[in-house]
Design a protein around this motif. Structure first.
Motif, PDB file in Angstrom:
ATOM      1  N   GLU A  15      -2.188   0.357 -15.549  1.00  0.00           N
ATOM      2  CA  GLU A  15      -2.609   1.196 -14.415  1.00  0.00           C
ATOM      3  C   GLU A  15      -3.189   2.520 -14.906  1.00  0.00           C
ATOM      4  OE1 GLU A  15      -2.970   0.649 -11.269  1.00  0.00           O
ATOM      5  OE2 GLU A  15      -1.877  -1.206 -10.993  1.00  0.00           O
ATOM      6  N   LEU A  18      -6.688   1.843 -15.926  1.00  0.00           N
ATOM      7  CA  LEU A  18      -7.544   1.677 -14.748  1.00  0.00           C
ATOM      8  C   LEU A  18      -7.737   2.989 -13.991  1.00  0.00           C
ATOM      9  CD1 LEU A  18      -6.305  -1.778 -13.427  1.00  0.00           C
ATOM     10  CD2 LEU A  18      -8.432  -1.268 -14.641  1.00  0.00           C
ATOM     11  N   ALA A  19      -6.874   3.970 -14.207  1.00  0.00           N
ATOM     12  CA  ALA A  19      -6.998   5.264 -13.538  1.00  0.00           C
ATOM     13  C   ALA A  19      -7.983   6.194 -14.243  1.00  0.00           C
ATOM     14  CB  ALA A  19      -5.636   5.939 -13.429  1.00  0.00           C
ATOM     15  N   GLY A  24     -12.069   2.808 -15.948  1.00  0.00           N
ATOM     16  CA  GLY A  24     -11.378   1.928 -15.009  1.00  0.00           C
ATOM     17  C   GLY A  24     -12.338   1.225 -14.070  1.00  0.00           C
ATOM     18  N   THR A  66      -1.900  -1.181  -4.275  1.00  0.00           N
ATOM     19  CA  THR A  66      -3.034  -0.686  -5.059  1.00  0.00           C
ATOM     20  C   THR A  66      -3.984  -1.822  -5.427  1.00  0.00           C
ATOM     21  OG1 THR A  66      -1.738   1.127  -5.975  1.00  0.00           O
ATOM     22  CG2 THR A  66      -3.690   0.462  -7.214  1.00  0.00           C
ATOM     23  N   SER A  67      -3.435  -2.954  -5.836  1.00  0.00           N
ATOM     24  CA  SER A  67      -4.269  -4.088  -6.215  1.00  0.00           C
ATOM     25  C   SER A  67      -5.112  -4.586  -5.052  1.00  0.00           C
ATOM     26  CB  SER A  67      -3.399  -5.228  -6.738  1.00  0.00           C
ATOM     27  OG  SER A  67      -2.723  -4.829  -7.895  1.00  0.00           O
ATOM     28  N   ALA A  70      -7.746  -1.182  -4.293  1.00  0.00           N
ATOM     29  CA  ALA A  70      -8.394  -0.450  -5.385  1.00  0.00           C
ATOM     30  C   ALA A  70      -9.896  -0.691  -5.473  1.00  0.00           C
ATOM     31  CB  ALA A  70      -7.730  -0.777  -6.709  1.00  0.00           C
ATOM     32  N   HIS A  80      -4.353   4.032  -8.418  1.00  0.00           N
ATOM     33  CA  HIS A  80      -3.991   3.657  -9.791  1.00  0.00           C
ATOM     34  C   HIS A  80      -3.170   4.762 -10.446  1.00  0.00           C
ATOM     35  CE1 HIS A  80      -6.048  -0.120 -10.165  1.00  0.00           C
ATOM     36  NE2 HIS A  80      -7.231   0.402  -9.887  1.00  0.00           N
ATOM     37  N   THR A  83       0.360   4.896  -8.804  1.00  0.00           N
ATOM     38  CA  THR A  83       1.130   3.725  -9.226  1.00  0.00           C
ATOM     39  C   THR A  83       1.608   3.870 -10.666  1.00  0.00           C
ATOM     40  OG1 THR A  83      -0.134   2.329  -7.718  1.00  0.00           O
ATOM     41  CG2 THR A  83       1.061   1.215  -9.485  1.00  0.00           C
TER      42      THR A  83
END
Length: 106
Positions: A15, A18-19, A24, A66-67, A70, A80, A83
């Motif tokens: 995460e 991805l942030a 990301g 989030t998934s 996002a 992200h 989380t």
């Protein structure tokens, strides 16, 4: 360290990656959004392990949300980040053991 805590650390690291704003987004778009599906599965596994081990699981629940959300550009970045922080907190927090009551023989 329990298996759920290991999974929390793994998902927290992913995460965090991805942030990272541009990186990301490139990962998510470059994998044709499969990265979000894989993260959903990882968060679900982490949630199940956390429930089995009777540990806190709110980071995994937020990860599932989030998934799903996002793909929305700036919201995805914020989710992200939140989380990842929640997962780090739950993974690295020491568990409090209940006070054991010692019974003496009569």
């Amino acid at each position: 360290m329990s298996s759920s805590k290991v999974m929390k650390l793994i998902t927290a690291i992913l995460e965090t990656i991805l942030a990272i704003p541009v990186l990301g987004g490139l990962i998510v778009i470059g994998t044709l959004y499969w990265a979000l599906g894989i993260m959903f599965i990882l968060h679900l596994v982490t949630l199940i392990l956390s429930v089995i081990n009777k540990e806190k699981f709110y980071g995994s629940v937020v990860g599932l949300i989030t998934s799903c959300l996002a793909w929305i550009p700036f919201l995805g970045w914020a989710l992200h980040l939140v989380t990842a922080i929640l997962l780090y907190i739950t993974a690295l927090k020491k568990e409090q053991k209940p006070h054991e009551v010692t019974q003496f023989p009569a």
